[in-house]
Design a protein around this motif. Structure first.
Motif, PDB file in Angstrom:
ATOM      1  N   GLN A  95       0.815  -0.935   0.486  1.00  0.00           N
ATOM      2  CA  GLN A  95       0.365  -0.162   0.183  1.00  0.00           C
ATOM      3  C   GLN A  95       1.030   1.589  -0.195  1.00  0.00           C
ATOM      4  O   GLN A  95       0.344   2.740  -0.333  1.00  0.00           O
ATOM      5  CB  GLN A  95      -0.976  -0.058   1.287  1.00  0.00           C
ATOM      6  CG  GLN A  95      -2.247   0.651   0.738  1.00  0.00           C
ATOM      7  CD  GLN A  95      -2.855   0.625  -0.129  1.00  0.00           C
ATOM      8  OE1 GLN A  95      -2.924  -1.000  -0.057  1.00  0.00           O
ATOM      9  NE2 GLN A  95      -3.856   1.242  -1.309  1.00  0.00           N
ATOM     10  N   ASP A  96       1.664   1.498   0.827  1.00  0.00           N
ATOM     11  CA  ASP A  96       2.918   2.576   0.665  1.00  0.00           C
ATOM     12  C   ASP A  96       3.407   2.913  -0.779  1.00  0.00           C
ATOM     13  O   ASP A  96       3.706   3.879  -1.398  1.00  0.00           O
ATOM     14  CB  ASP A  96       4.042   2.264   1.653  1.00  0.00           C
ATOM     15  CG  ASP A  96       3.653   2.211   2.984  1.00  0.00           C
ATOM     16  OD1 ASP A  96       2.291   2.856   3.335  1.00  0.00           O
ATOM     17  OD2 ASP A  96       4.285   1.266   4.341  1.00  0.00           O
ATOM     18  N   TYR A  97       3.867   1.691  -1.328  1.00  0.00           N
ATOM     19  CA  TYR A  97       4.544   1.440  -2.815  1.00  0.00           C
ATOM     20  C   TYR A  97       3.765   2.150  -3.329  1.00  0.00           C
ATOM     21  O   TYR A  97       3.682   2.764  -4.321  1.00  0.00           O
ATOM     22  CB  TYR A  97       5.587   0.278  -2.756  1.00  0.00           C
ATOM     23  CG  TYR A  97       5.617  -0.579  -2.912  1.00  0.00           C
ATOM     24  CD1 TYR A  97       7.707   0.508  -2.640  1.00  0.00           C
ATOM     25  CD2 TYR A  97       6.449  -1.305  -1.556  1.00  0.00           C
ATOM     26  CE1 TYR A  97       8.826   0.558  -2.139  1.00  0.00           C
ATOM     27  CE2 TYR A  97       7.415  -1.515  -1.174  1.00  0.00           C
ATOM     28  CZ  TYR A  97       8.782  -0.652  -1.297  1.00  0.00           C
ATOM     29  OH  TYR A  97       9.750  -0.661  -0.896  1.00  0.00           O
ATOM     30  N   LEU A  98       2.070   1.863  -3.958  1.00  0.00           N
ATOM     31  CA  LEU A  98       1.187   2.049  -4.532  1.00  0.00           C
ATOM     32  C   LEU A  98       1.367   3.742  -3.985  1.00  0.00           C
ATOM     33  O   LEU A  98       0.923   4.223  -5.627  1.00  0.00           O
ATOM     34  CB  LEU A  98       0.048   1.479  -4.014  1.00  0.00           C
ATOM     35  CG  LEU A  98      -0.402   0.063  -5.220  1.00  0.00           C
ATOM     36  CD1 LEU A  98      -1.901  -0.774  -3.830  1.00  0.00           C
ATOM     37  CD2 LEU A  98      -0.076   0.292  -6.472  1.00  0.00           C
ATOM     38  N   ALA A  99       0.947   4.101  -2.942  1.00  0.00           N
ATOM     39  CA  ALA A  99       1.432   5.495  -2.602  1.00  0.00           C
ATOM     40  C   ALA A  99       1.675   6.850  -3.146  1.00  0.00           C
ATOM     41  O   ALA A  99       2.044   7.866  -3.712  1.00  0.00           O
ATOM     42  CB  ALA A  99       0.728   5.521  -1.303  1.00  0.00           C
ATOM     43  N   SER A 100       3.445   5.548  -3.285  1.00  0.00           N
ATOM     44  CA  SER A 100       4.709   6.706  -3.128  1.00  0.00           C
ATOM     45  C   SER A 100       4.570   6.733  -4.563  1.00  0.00           C
ATOM     46  O   SER A 100       4.739   7.476  -5.138  1.00  0.00           O
ATOM     47  CB  SER A 100       6.096   5.727  -2.783  1.00  0.00           C
ATOM     48  OG  SER A 100       7.260   5.949  -3.210  1.00  0.00           O
ATOM     49  N   ILE A 101       4.018   5.139  -5.783  1.00  0.00           N
ATOM     50  CA  ILE A 101       3.928   5.372  -6.886  1.00  0.00           C
ATOM     51  C   ILE A 101       2.900   6.902  -7.593  1.00  0.00           C
ATOM     52  O   ILE A 101       3.612   7.397  -8.248  1.00  0.00           O
ATOM     53  CB  ILE A 101       3.602   4.288  -7.750  1.00  0.00           C
ATOM     54  CG1 ILE A 101       4.798   3.443  -7.121  1.00  0.00           C
ATOM     55  CG2 ILE A 101       4.000   4.220  -9.057  1.00  0.00           C
ATOM     56  CD1 ILE A 101       5.071   2.119  -7.786  1.00  0.00           C
ATOM     57  N   THR A 102       2.063   6.351  -6.573  1.00  0.00           N
ATOM     58  CA  THR A 102       0.808   7.757  -7.361  1.00  0.00           C
ATOM     59  C   THR A 102       1.700   9.042  -7.381  1.00  0.00           C
ATOM     60  O   THR A 102       1.415  10.701  -7.886  1.00  0.00           O
ATOM     61  CB  THR A 102      -0.434   6.989  -6.576  1.00  0.00           C
ATOM     62  OG1 THR A 102      -0.724   6.364  -6.420  1.00  0.00           O
ATOM     63  CG2 THR A 102      -1.409   8.073  -7.096  1.00  0.00           C
ATOM     64  N   GLU A 103       1.992   9.262  -5.928  1.00  0.00           N
ATOM     65  CA  GLU A 103       2.647  10.131  -5.863  1.00  0.00           C
ATOM     66  C   GLU A 103       3.489  10.705  -6.471  1.00  0.00           C
ATOM     67  O   GLU A 103       3.669  12.088  -6.743  1.00  0.00           O
ATOM     68  CB  GLU A 103       2.899  10.692  -4.409  1.00  0.00           C
ATOM     69  CG  GLU A 103       3.422  11.593  -3.790  1.00  0.00           C
ATOM     70  CD  GLU A 103       4.107  11.741  -2.051  1.00  0.00           C
ATOM     71  OE1 GLU A 103       4.206  11.272  -1.396  1.00  0.00           O
ATOM     72  OE2 GLU A 103       5.220  12.290  -2.448  1.00  0.00           O
ATOM     73  N   GLY A 104       4.556  10.082  -6.684  1.00  0.00           N
ATOM     74  CA  GLY A 104       5.757  10.055  -8.183  1.00  0.00           C
ATOM     75  C   GLY A 104       4.884  10.857  -8.917  1.00  0.00           C
ATOM     76  O   GLY A 104       6.028  11.609  -9.968  1.00  0.00           O
ATOM     77  N   PHE A 105       3.659   9.983  -9.708  1.00  0.00           N
ATOM     78  CA  PHE A 105       3.625  10.176 -11.126  1.00  0.00           C
ATOM     79  C   PHE A 105       3.226  11.542 -10.589  1.00  0.00           C
ATOM     80  O   PHE A 105       3.553  12.567 -11.565  1.00  0.00           O
ATOM     81  CB  PHE A 105       2.560   9.201 -11.507  1.00  0.00           C
ATOM     82  CG  PHE A 105       2.349   8.221 -12.308  1.00  0.00           C
ATOM     83  CD1 PHE A 105       3.743   8.704 -13.131  1.00  0.00           C
ATOM     84  CD2 PHE A 105       2.497   6.768 -11.399  1.00  0.00           C
ATOM     85  CE1 PHE A 105       3.881   6.881 -13.718  1.00  0.00           C
ATOM     86  CE2 PHE A 105       2.575   5.611 -12.608  1.00  0.00           C
ATOM     87  CZ  PHE A 105       3.151   6.386 -13.623  1.00  0.00           C
ATOM     88  N   ALA A 106       2.228  12.295  -9.362  1.00  0.00           N
ATOM     89  CA  ALA A 106       1.648  13.842  -9.663  1.00  0.00           C
ATOM     90  C   ALA A 106       2.478  15.084  -9.718  1.00  0.00           C
ATOM     91  O   ALA A 106       2.540  15.805 -10.538  1.00  0.00           O
ATOM     92  CB  ALA A 106       0.964  13.671  -8.337  1.00  0.00           C
ATOM     93  N   LEU A 145       2.259  -4.799  -8.630  1.00  0.00           N
ATOM     94  CA  LEU A 145       1.280  -3.684  -8.295  1.00  0.00           C
ATOM     95  C   LEU A 145       1.010  -2.539  -9.933  1.00  0.00           C
ATOM     96  O   LEU A 145      -0.198  -2.169 -10.160  1.00  0.00           O
ATOM     97  CB  LEU A 145       1.914  -2.680  -7.769  1.00  0.00           C
ATOM     98  CG  LEU A 145       2.852  -3.213  -6.173  1.00  0.00           C
ATOM     99  CD1 LEU A 145       3.483  -2.114  -5.366  1.00  0.00           C
ATOM    100  CD2 LEU A 145       1.503  -3.671  -5.329  1.00  0.00           C
ATOM    101  N   ILE A 146       1.664  -2.565 -10.749  1.00  0.00           N
ATOM    102  CA  ILE A 146       1.059  -2.091 -12.166  1.00  0.00           C
ATOM    103  C   ILE A 146       0.253  -2.230 -12.656  1.00  0.00           C
ATOM    104  O   ILE A 146      -1.113  -0.694 -12.678  1.00  0.00           O
ATOM    105  CB  ILE A 146       2.387  -3.122 -13.257  1.00  0.00           C
ATOM    106  CG1 ILE A 146       3.680  -2.189 -12.822  1.00  0.00           C
ATOM    107  CG2 ILE A 146       2.093  -1.732 -14.677  1.00  0.00           C
ATOM    108  CD1 ILE A 146       4.637  -3.327 -13.742  1.00  0.00           C
ATOM    109  N   PRO A 147      -0.200  -3.397 -12.842  1.00  0.00           N
ATOM    110  CA  PRO A 147      -2.154  -3.045 -12.677  1.00  0.00           C
ATOM    111  C   PRO A 147      -2.382  -2.563 -12.203  1.00  0.00           C
ATOM    112  O   PRO A 147      -4.365  -2.496 -12.029  1.00  0.00           O
ATOM    113  CB  PRO A 147      -2.848  -4.626 -13.185  1.00  0.00           C
ATOM    114  CG  PRO A 147      -1.071  -5.690 -13.456  1.00  0.00           C
ATOM    115  CD  PRO A 147      -0.384  -4.638 -12.135  1.00  0.00           C
ATOM    116  N   ARG A 148      -3.118  -2.426 -11.389  1.00  0.00           N
ATOM    117  CA  ARG A 148      -2.941  -1.011 -10.040  1.00  0.00           C
ATOM    118  C   ARG A 148      -3.148   0.405 -10.385  1.00  0.00           C
ATOM    119  O   ARG A 148      -3.155   1.264  -9.087  1.00  0.00           O
ATOM    120  CB  ARG A 148      -3.550  -1.575  -8.192  1.00  0.00           C
ATOM    121  CG  ARG A 148      -3.178  -3.672  -7.875  1.00  0.00           C
ATOM    122  CD  ARG A 148      -2.742  -3.662  -6.657  1.00  0.00           C
ATOM    123  NE  ARG A 148      -3.486  -3.248  -5.807  1.00  0.00           N
ATOM    124  CZ  ARG A 148      -3.450  -3.800  -4.636  1.00  0.00           C
ATOM    125  NH1 ARG A 148      -2.032  -4.710  -4.506  1.00  0.00           N
ATOM    126  NH2 ARG A 148      -3.403  -2.643  -3.537  1.00  0.00           N
TER     127      ARG A 148
END
Ligand SMILES: [Zn+2]
Length: 420
Positions: free
Chosen positions: A97-108, A127-130
């Motif tokens: 979950q932390d990684y998903l949040a981290s990747i999402t924040e990075g994209f933004a 995690l990519i499909p998520r």
């Protein structure tokens, strides 16, 4: 739709004063001066950006958004091996979950700084499909099989399964054996075979630190000690440079040239091109090797991460003169402060002040498109290219390229895939 701006920097000829770009769907269909473009496409909606410069969206050729959440958490340490220990300790605290949040924040954040295409390495391809990236993304599965090289095939196969599920929704996919000190020969070869069969891209970290050089060349130094301690087979160390080791790893008898496949098909058989990150540590014998074996290949330099680690000077001019396609990347925020390619261009020019701002901008536009294998659709403003554009304020007082490089705010107008 027609977008008008005070200046259009196409990266495909001189800047166009009072310029305009016509867009249909996700493609550019026309570019030129405003009166002509608007006459050719009369009746279209006109968006006037006013006193701004319109340019291609930027391309980050090397990044790890997994570690966006590690900004400011790790100091460079006494050695590169210390830094690896520190990042491993931080990683152990993070959940999926932390990684998903981290990747999402990075994209933004990347998008906020005007990046519209990113080559992103992730250690968690499952995690990519998520994730639904807001910018064009090449997903690279980053693979490490130290200290269990017997797992190489399984790792690659699993990563490919996840990448294929993501293929439809991404710009492209690729495999990234992490580095020679963390990935076995078998892992590299398995990646190459699959890349060739499935038309994936390939990237890896190569010759980044002095410690990597002393590990392979002298069987010594903190990285050598660290890798030995965690159970890596060190029998490949002691008599070669990282580049020697790489060329020995990736080429076999049918593929003598890892670099330069496309320009030299006869000599190179089916060799796969690599996008090589770093390449800081090169000996004179390495340069001789490169002279014989480089054509049309790609190197990503990450100036601020490079400064953070105080790596040996990046041999920009020599590599450029050898024919390398040199791009810029931010690397991860575990060794950088933000994901701005504007800041990366400025840092690059602090080290290479004789390189013009225009050439620096090419490194995050045209050159990035080439490295990702899409030179006909990415990195320029030209008919048939993706409608991926950014606009920044323009005073017209100084050279437009100087002004672009000096820009240090969030980008307020961005078009990705034809949409703002
Ligand atoms: Zn990296």
């Amino acid at each position: 739709m027609i977008i008008r701006a005070r200046v259009v920097v196409t990266m495909d000829g001189p800047p166009i004063e009072n310029g305009a770009v016509a867009i249909s769907g996700n493609q550019i269909i026309d570019v030129g001066n405003f009166p002509e473009v608007s006459a050719r496409h009369s009746g279209q909606e006109i968006v006037d950006l006013g006193e701004q410069v319109l340019l291609p969206g930027l391309i980050n050729a090397h990044c790890h958004l997994d570690y966006t959440c590690l900004r400011g958490k790790i100091s460079p340490g006494k050695s590169f091996a210390d830094w690896i220990r520190a990042i491993n300790a931080e990683k152990a605290k993070l959940s999926a979950q932390d990684y998903l949040a981290s990747i999402t924040e990075g994209f933004a954040e990347a998008k906020r700084f005007g990046t519209t295409t990113i080559a992103n390495l992730t250690a968690f391809p499952e995690l990519i499909p998520r994730i639904d990236p807001p910018i064009r993304t090449w997903w690279f599965a980053e693979l490490i099989d130290v200290p269990s090289p017997e797992r190489a095939n399984e790792l690659v196969d699993r990563a490919i399964g996840a990448l294929k599920r993501a293929r439809k929704s991404s710009g492209g996919i690729g495999l990234a054996p992490h580095a020679l000190f963390t990935a076995s020969t078998n892992l590299y070869r398995r990646c190459e075979e699959n890349a060739q069969r499935e038309n994936f891209l390939l990237t890896t970290h190569l010759a980044e630190s002095r410690e990597e050089m002393s590990m392979f060349h002298d069987s010594a130094g903190p990285l050598y000690e660290f890798m030995k301690e965690i159970g890596r087979d060190m029998s490949d160390c002691g008599d070669q440079t990282p580049l020697d080791r790489f060329l020995g790893t990736v080429r076999d008898s049918s593929t003598p040239k890892a670099f330069g496949a496309r320009n030299d098909k006869k000599a190179s058989g089916n060799a796969q091109e690599w996008i090589v990150a770093h390449l800081n540590e090169l000996t004179e014998s390495d340069f001789e090797l490169l002279e014989r074996s480089t054509r049309n290949s790609h190197v990503v330099h990450s100036p601020r991460s490079h400064d953070y680690f105080a790596h040996s000077a990046f041999a920009f001019e020599r590599l450029r003169d050898l024919g390398f396609n040199i791009c810029l990347g931010t690397d991860s925020l575990a060794s950088n402060e933000n994901l701005s390619l504007f800041a990366e261009m400025r840092a690059f020019r602090r080290g290479e002040p004789t390189v013009s701002p225009k050439k620096a901008l090419e490194m995050v536009t045209v050159n990035g498109g080439r490295a990702l294998g899409r030179p006909q659709i990415l990195g320029r403003i030209r008919a048939n290219y993706f409608a991926e554009l950014i606009a920044i304020p323009c005073s017209g007082i100084t050279d437009v390229f100087e002004e672009i490089l000096a820009f240090d705010q969030p980008v307020r107008w961005i078009m990705v895939n034809g949409k703002t």
